[in-house]
Design a protein around this motif. Structure first.
Motif, PDB file in Angstrom:
ATOM      1  N   LYS A  51      14.790  50.520  20.827  1.00  4.71           N
ATOM      2  CA  LYS A  51      15.107  49.415  21.918  1.00  4.71           C
ATOM      3  C   LYS A  51      15.576  50.122  23.304  1.00  4.71           C
ATOM      4  O   LYS A  51      16.506  50.372  23.112  1.00  4.71           O
ATOM      5  CB  LYS A  51      15.757  47.702  21.975  1.00  4.71           C
ATOM      6  N   GLU A  52      15.228  49.561  24.086  1.00  6.20           N
ATOM      7  CA  GLU A  52      15.829  49.914  25.297  1.00  6.20           C
ATOM      8  C   GLU A  52      17.204  49.222  26.448  1.00  6.20           C
ATOM      9  O   GLU A  52      17.236  48.136  25.787  1.00  6.20           O
ATOM     10  CB  GLU A  52      15.404  50.427  26.685  1.00  6.20           C
ATOM     11  N   ALA A  53      18.041  50.092  26.722  1.00  5.64           N
ATOM     12  CA  ALA A  53      19.283  49.694  26.849  1.00  5.64           C
ATOM     13  C   ALA A  53      20.453  50.141  27.703  1.00  5.64           C
ATOM     14  O   ALA A  53      19.806  51.335  28.443  1.00  5.64           O
ATOM     15  CB  ALA A  53      21.034  49.652  25.244  1.00  5.64           C
ATOM     16  N   LYS A  54      20.441  49.836  28.820  1.00 10.90           N
ATOM     17  CA  LYS A  54      21.330  49.977  29.958  1.00 10.90           C
ATOM     18  C   LYS A  54      22.024  49.314  30.353  1.00 10.90           C
ATOM     19  O   LYS A  54      22.640  48.146  30.211  1.00 10.90           O
ATOM     20  CB  LYS A  54      20.425  49.777  30.866  1.00 10.90           C
ATOM     21  N   THR A  55      22.979  49.487  31.263  1.00 12.85           N
ATOM     22  CA  THR A  55      23.793  48.029  31.715  1.00 12.85           C
ATOM     23  C   THR A  55      23.855  48.032  33.125  1.00 12.85           C
ATOM     24  O   THR A  55      22.915  48.552  33.794  1.00 12.85           O
ATOM     25  CB  THR A  55      25.332  49.098  31.775  1.00 12.85           C
ATOM     26  N   SER A  56      25.071  46.845  33.561  1.00 15.77           N
ATOM     27  CA  SER A  56      24.981  45.958  34.719  1.00 15.77           C
ATOM     28  C   SER A  56      25.598  45.576  34.979  1.00 15.77           C
ATOM     29  O   SER A  56      26.725  45.433  34.272  1.00 15.77           O
ATOM     30  CB  SER A  56      23.767  45.642  34.525  1.00 15.77           C
ATOM     31  N   GLN A  57      25.681  44.941  36.710  1.00 13.28           N
ATOM     32  CA  GLN A  57      26.926  43.966  37.146  1.00 13.28           C
ATOM     33  C   GLN A  57      27.226  43.383  36.130  1.00 13.28           C
ATOM     34  O   GLN A  57      26.710  42.207  35.529  1.00 13.28           O
ATOM     35  CB  GLN A  57      26.841  44.493  38.472  1.00 13.28           C
ATOM     36  N   PRO A  58      28.904  42.689  35.908  1.00 15.09           N
ATOM     37  CA  PRO A  58      29.064  41.602  35.459  1.00 15.09           C
ATOM     38  C   PRO A  58      28.799  40.231  36.725  1.00 15.09           C
ATOM     39  O   PRO A  58      27.776  40.327  37.509  1.00 15.09           O
ATOM     40  CB  PRO A  58      30.652  41.498  35.662  1.00 15.09           C
ATOM     41  N   ILE A  59      28.512  39.182  35.704  1.00 15.70           N
ATOM     42  CA  ILE A  59      27.902  38.015  36.014  1.00 15.70           C
ATOM     43  C   ILE A  59      28.867  37.581  37.851  1.00 15.70           C
ATOM     44  O   ILE A  59      29.590  37.733  37.494  1.00 15.70           O
ATOM     45  CB  ILE A  59      27.762  36.842  35.229  1.00 15.70           C
ATOM     46  N   PHE A  60      28.054  37.615  38.374  1.00 16.09           N
ATOM     47  CA  PHE A  60      28.787  36.999  39.804  1.00 16.09           C
ATOM     48  C   PHE A  60      30.251  35.872  39.371  1.00 16.09           C
ATOM     49  O   PHE A  60      30.624  35.869  39.348  1.00 16.09           O
ATOM     50  CB  PHE A  60      28.255  36.869  40.824  1.00 16.09           C
ATOM     51  N   GLY A  61      29.612  34.844  38.441  1.00 14.82           N
ATOM     52  CA  GLY A  61      30.141  33.530  38.548  1.00 14.82           C
ATOM     53  C   GLY A  61      30.690  33.758  37.457  1.00 14.82           C
ATOM     54  O   GLY A  61      32.220  33.651  37.140  1.00 14.82           O
ATOM     55  N   ASP A  62      31.275  34.980  37.207  1.00 12.48           N
ATOM     56  CA  ASP A  62      32.832  35.435  36.311  1.00 12.48           C
ATOM     57  C   ASP A  62      34.265  36.185  36.925  1.00 12.48           C
ATOM     58  O   ASP A  62      34.854  35.964  36.889  1.00 12.48           O
ATOM     59  CB  ASP A  62      31.920  36.685  34.827  1.00 12.48           C
ATOM     60  N   PHE A  63      33.743  36.856  37.824  1.00  9.27           N
ATOM     61  CA  PHE A  63      34.503  37.198  38.753  1.00  9.27           C
ATOM     62  C   PHE A  63      35.308  36.209  39.603  1.00  9.27           C
ATOM     63  O   PHE A  63      35.615  35.998  39.943  1.00  9.27           O
ATOM     64  CB  PHE A  63      33.452  37.786  40.179  1.00  9.27           C
ATOM     65  N   ILE A  64      33.640  34.690  40.209  1.00 10.14           N
ATOM     66  CA  ILE A  64      34.137  33.266  40.794  1.00 10.14           C
ATOM     67  C   ILE A  64      35.585  32.761  40.089  1.00 10.14           C
ATOM     68  O   ILE A  64      36.499  32.440  39.992  1.00 10.14           O
ATOM     69  CB  ILE A  64      33.087  33.187  40.815  1.00 10.14           C
ATOM     70  N   ALA A  65      34.952  33.024  38.743  1.00 10.21           N
ATOM     71  CA  ALA A  65      36.102  32.057  37.820  1.00 10.21           C
ATOM     72  C   ALA A  65      36.587  32.633  37.415  1.00 10.21           C
ATOM     73  O   ALA A  65      38.667  31.830  37.610  1.00 10.21           O
ATOM     74  CB  ALA A  65      34.813  32.094  36.455  1.00 10.21           C
ATOM     75  N   ARG A  66      36.753  34.298  37.769  1.00  9.77           N
ATOM     76  CA  ARG A  66      38.083  34.666  37.199  1.00  9.77           C
ATOM     77  C   ARG A  66      39.289  34.471  38.285  1.00  9.77           C
ATOM     78  O   ARG A  66      40.575  34.537  38.550  1.00  9.77           O
ATOM     79  CB  ARG A  66      38.537  36.088  37.180  1.00  9.77           C
ATOM     80  N   TYR A  67      38.899  34.583  39.544  1.00 10.25           N
ATOM     81  CA  TYR A  67      39.261  34.101  41.219  1.00 10.25           C
ATOM     82  C   TYR A  67      39.835  32.813  40.732  1.00 10.25           C
ATOM     83  O   TYR A  67      41.586  32.869  41.340  1.00 10.25           O
ATOM     84  CB  TYR A  67      38.386  34.320  42.283  1.00 10.25           C
ATOM     85  N   GLU A  68      39.191  31.732  40.622  1.00 12.21           N
ATOM     86  CA  GLU A  68      39.151  30.344  40.791  1.00 12.21           C
ATOM     87  C   GLU A  68      40.408  30.002  39.491  1.00 12.21           C
ATOM     88  O   GLU A  68      41.736  29.405  40.142  1.00 12.21           O
ATOM     89  CB  GLU A  68      38.298  29.341  40.043  1.00 12.21           C
ATOM     90  N   ARG A  69      40.882  30.774  38.412  1.00 13.04           N
ATOM     91  CA  ARG A  69      41.865  30.858  37.596  1.00 13.04           C
ATOM     92  C   ARG A  69      42.893  31.547  37.661  1.00 13.04           C
ATOM     93  O   ARG A  69      44.398  30.595  38.191  1.00 13.04           O
ATOM     94  CB  ARG A  69      41.570  31.174  36.182  1.00 13.04           C
ATOM     95  N   LEU A  70      42.972  32.094  38.230  1.00 19.55           N
ATOM     96  CA  LEU A  70      44.277  32.937  39.496  1.00 19.55           C
ATOM     97  C   LEU A  70      44.786  32.347  40.290  1.00 19.55           C
ATOM     98  O   LEU A  70      46.050  32.369  40.403  1.00 19.55           O
ATOM     99  CB  LEU A  70      43.697  34.840  39.769  1.00 19.55           C
ATOM    100  N   LYS A  71      43.320  31.141  41.337  1.00 21.00           N
ATOM    101  CA  LYS A  71      44.069  31.137  42.064  1.00 21.00           C
ATOM    102  C   LYS A  71      44.993  29.338  41.390  1.00 21.00           C
ATOM    103  O   LYS A  71      46.338  29.377  41.833  1.00 21.00           O
ATOM    104  CB  LYS A  71      43.202  30.208  43.408  1.00 21.00           C
ATOM    105  N   GLU A  72      44.535  28.803  40.273  1.00 22.97           N
ATOM    106  CA  GLU A  72      44.925  27.647  39.670  1.00 22.97           C
ATOM    107  C   GLU A  72      46.942  28.194  38.734  1.00 22.97           C
ATOM    108  O   GLU A  72      47.709  27.350  39.542  1.00 22.97           O
ATOM    109  CB  GLU A  72      44.326  27.356  38.871  1.00 22.97           C
ATOM    110  N   GLU A  73      46.269  29.627  39.132  1.00 23.96           N
ATOM    111  CA  GLU A  73      48.057  30.076  38.912  1.00 23.96           C
ATOM    112  C   GLU A  73      48.865  30.621  39.642  1.00 23.96           C
ATOM    113  O   GLU A  73      49.765  30.802  39.494  1.00 23.96           O
ATOM    114  CB  GLU A  73      47.559  31.598  37.359  1.00 23.96           C
ATOM    115  N   GLY A  74      48.557  30.268  41.130  1.00 20.53           N
ATOM    116  CA  GLY A  74      49.892  30.848  42.107  1.00 20.53           C
ATOM    117  C   GLY A  74      49.629  31.764  42.718  1.00 20.53           C
ATOM    118  O   GLY A  74      50.144  32.143  43.488  1.00 20.53           O
ATOM    119  N   TYR A  75      48.006  32.203  42.316  1.00 22.82           N
ATOM    120  CA  TYR A  75      47.876  33.787  42.933  1.00 22.82           C
ATOM    121  C   TYR A  75      47.162  32.786  44.404  1.00 22.82           C
ATOM    122  O   TYR A  75      46.367  32.628  43.907  1.00 22.82           O
ATOM    123  CB  TYR A  75      47.426  35.384  42.415  1.00 22.82           C
ATOM    124  N   ASP A  76      47.488  34.371  45.319  1.00 20.25           N
ATOM    125  CA  ASP A  76      46.529  34.315  46.554  1.00 20.25           C
ATOM    126  C   ASP A  76      45.357  35.056  46.937  1.00 20.25           C
ATOM    127  O   ASP A  76      45.826  36.159  46.169  1.00 20.25           O
ATOM    128  CB  ASP A  76      47.672  34.742  48.091  1.00 20.25           C
TER     129      ASP A  76
END
Length: 76
Positions: A51-76
């Protein structure tokens, strides 16, 4: 925050305070987080099942979730 293609080891990322979002692996048209697909499974798909395999960028929502979590932890 960066994606896993930055090639930080877990130790480096922890020491530097870098949050890593995993890339996607696309196998035969199906997407998997690289943290959810073992090397053994990837090998089986590519070598045994041809089977063919390739890489792709992370899911955009995963980045958003990380930023939101860090904001909740007090990061700007």
């Amino acid at each position: 925050i960066t994606d896993s293609m930055a090639n930080f080891s877990q130790e480096e990322a922890s020491r530097l305070g870098v949050d890593i979002v995993p890339i996607q692996l696309i196998v035969d048209g199906n997407g998997y987080s690289e943290t959810k697909l073992s090397l053994e499974d990837l090998h089986r798909y590519m070598i045994d099942q041809k089977k063919e395999a390739k890489t792709s960028q992370p899911i955009f929502g995963d980045f958003i979730a990380r930023y939101e979590r860090l904001k909740e932890e007090g990061y700007d």
